[in-house]
Design an enzyme around this catalytic site. Structure first.
Site, mmCIF file in Angstrom:
data_model
loop_
_atom_site.group_PDB
_atom_site.id
_atom_site.type_symbol
_atom_site.label_atom_id
_atom_site.label_comp_id
_atom_site.label_asym_id
_atom_site.label_seq_id
_atom_site.Cartn_x
_atom_site.Cartn_y
_atom_site.Cartn_z
ATOM 1 N N ASN A 1 17.718 7.810 -13.915
ATOM 2 C CA ASN A 1 16.198 7.142 -13.882
ATOM 3 C C ASN A 1 16.478 6.097 -12.731
ATOM 4 O OD1 ASN A 1 14.495 5.495 -16.586
ATOM 5 N ND2 ASN A 1 13.777 6.486 -14.622
ATOM 6 N N ASN B 1 5.423 1.611 -13.020
ATOM 7 C CA ASN B 1 5.839 2.713 -13.019
ATOM 8 C C ASN B 1 5.539 3.468 -11.677
ATOM 9 O OD1 ASN B 1 6.270 3.506 -15.707
ATOM 10 N ND2 ASN B 1 4.008 2.979 -16.083
ATOM 11 N N CYS C 1 11.208 -0.777 -20.504
ATOM 12 C CA CYS C 1 11.974 0.325 -19.848
ATOM 13 C C CYS C 1 13.527 0.007 -19.874
ATOM 14 C CB CYS C 1 11.762 0.318 -18.280
ATOM 15 S SG CYS C 1 12.855 1.775 -17.444
ATOM 16 N N ASN D 1 16.418 2.019 -19.394
ATOM 17 C CA ASN D 1 17.132 1.884 -18.309
ATOM 18 C C ASN D 1 16.929 0.782 -17.220
ATOM 19 O OD1 ASN D 1 18.268 4.439 -19.132
ATOM 20 N ND2 ASN D 1 16.862 5.399 -18.663
ATOM 21 N N ASN E 1 6.887 0.078 -26.128
ATOM 22 C CA ASN E 1 6.031 0.856 -25.390
ATOM 23 C C ASN E 1 5.708 2.251 -26.177
ATOM 24 O OD1 ASN E 1 8.642 1.728 -24.998
ATOM 25 N ND2 ASN E 1 8.309 2.303 -22.628
ATOM 26 N N GLU F 1 7.493 10.752 -18.814
ATOM 27 C CA GLU F 1 7.273 9.511 -18.706
ATOM 28 C C GLU F 1 5.719 9.197 -18.255
ATOM 29 O OE1 GLU F 1 9.959 6.211 -18.296
ATOM 30 O OE2 GLU F 1 11.310 7.537 -17.568
ATOM 31 N N CYS G 1 15.297 8.294 -19.967
ATOM 32 C CA CYS G 1 14.438 7.163 -20.457
ATOM 33 C C CYS G 1 15.053 6.560 -21.642
ATOM 34 C CB CYS G 1 13.028 7.752 -20.895
ATOM 35 S SG CYS G 1 11.967 6.561 -21.497
#
Length: 284
Positions: free
Chosen positions: A11, A72, A81, A83, A152, A208, A217
């Site tokens: 990622n 994003n 996020c 990662n 999220n 995603e 993810c």
């Protein structure tokens, strides 16, 4: 414009050092940077900015110096996020801004995340909230899933191994807009035998929101782990999740939800800011 490039289990992110919050970052500029043919290419942008210098984080500045301003690939902002947290932390350590063997708190739009450094990096994620059943439709097939909030939104759909392998995730799955008005990350997860030291195992792919199918993810892995534990009737445990880009481990206890995995900085360089800004109007 200085940048670094890093990834967590595939990622990948463009990292923009901007400690004083002076970079005029826009959705179009982010999308141009993430363009894999005409920009640098990435699943998203991590702006490295001090909490005190960003309006979304200044309320937490007294206890946490750094804010993960995450965008994003399409230029939209995201709350969390997993990662990205680890890659951001690795960047801070390699830049000499934190102790590479210590712990620190990082501000995100989903709250303050405790991070522990090491060969692999652990992040204390928002404790997932499993809340409702829903559906996702992709390539004409409807899948039942479980909605999960990890700071999220996620929808975790159980599939078997052949289905997982054959999924076409070149476009976003269709989901219920009443349940997910801001969009959702959709995970597809298959059961497998748990490796030594783990209670459960899942292999997953993910679409995603704002980025498309990614190699990994982190928050999605947490969502998959939370659903796996929920369906197994377990209050906590260790779940190993294999993604196309590598392996992550989620550990759930009564008081915390830890995500552990690798994070690597692979490059540093300079962006031709004028060229990127000339490309940016393509995305407005």
């Amino acid at each position: 414009m200085r940048f670094a490039k890093g990834h967590g289990t595939g990622n990948d992110f463009v990292i923009l050092p901007d400690p004083d919050g002076t970079l005029p970052l826009t959705p179009a500029l982010v999308a141009a940077l993430c363009d894999r043919r005409r920009g640098i290419g990435a699943d998203g942008v991590l702006r490295v900015v001090r909490s005190a210098a960003h309006p979304d984080a200044e309320a937490s500045a007294a206890g946490a110096e750094w804010f993960m301003d995450y965008w994003n690939a399409d230029g939209s902002q995201a709350e969390m996020c997993g990662n990205g947290v680890r890659v951001y932390a690795r960047y801070l350590a390699e830049a000499g801004l934190i102790d590479p063997e210590g712990s620190f708190d990082l501000v995100t739009r989903a709250g303050v995340v405790p991070v522990t450094m090491g060969e692999e990096i652990s992040a204390g994620m928002p404790i997932p909230r499993v809340y409702v059943e829903s559906e996702a439709t992709t390539d004409g097939t409807r899948f039942t899933g479980t909605a999960v909030d990890v700071g999220n939104p996620h929808l975790v759909c159980a599939v078997d191994e052949p289905t997982l392998e054959g999924l076409d995730l070149t476009r976003a799955p269709d989901v219920d807009p009443l349940i997910f008005p801001a969009g959702v990350n959709v995970e597809f997860a298959a059961v497998g035998p748990a490796p030594a030291g783990a209670d459960l195992y899942r292999r997953m792919r993910v679409y995603e929101r704002g980025s498309g199918e990614t190699q990994s993810c982190g928050s999605g892995a947490c969502a998959v782990a939370a659903v796996a534990l929920h369906h197994a009737g377990l209050e906590g445990g260790v779940v190993v999740i294999d993604l196309p880009g590598g392996r992550l481990t989620a550990t759930s206890t009564a008081s915390e939800f830890l995500l552990r995995g690798p994070a690597v900085i692979v490059a540093h360089g300079d962006v031709d800011a004028q060229a990127i800004r000339q490309l940016a109007p393509t995305y407005t």
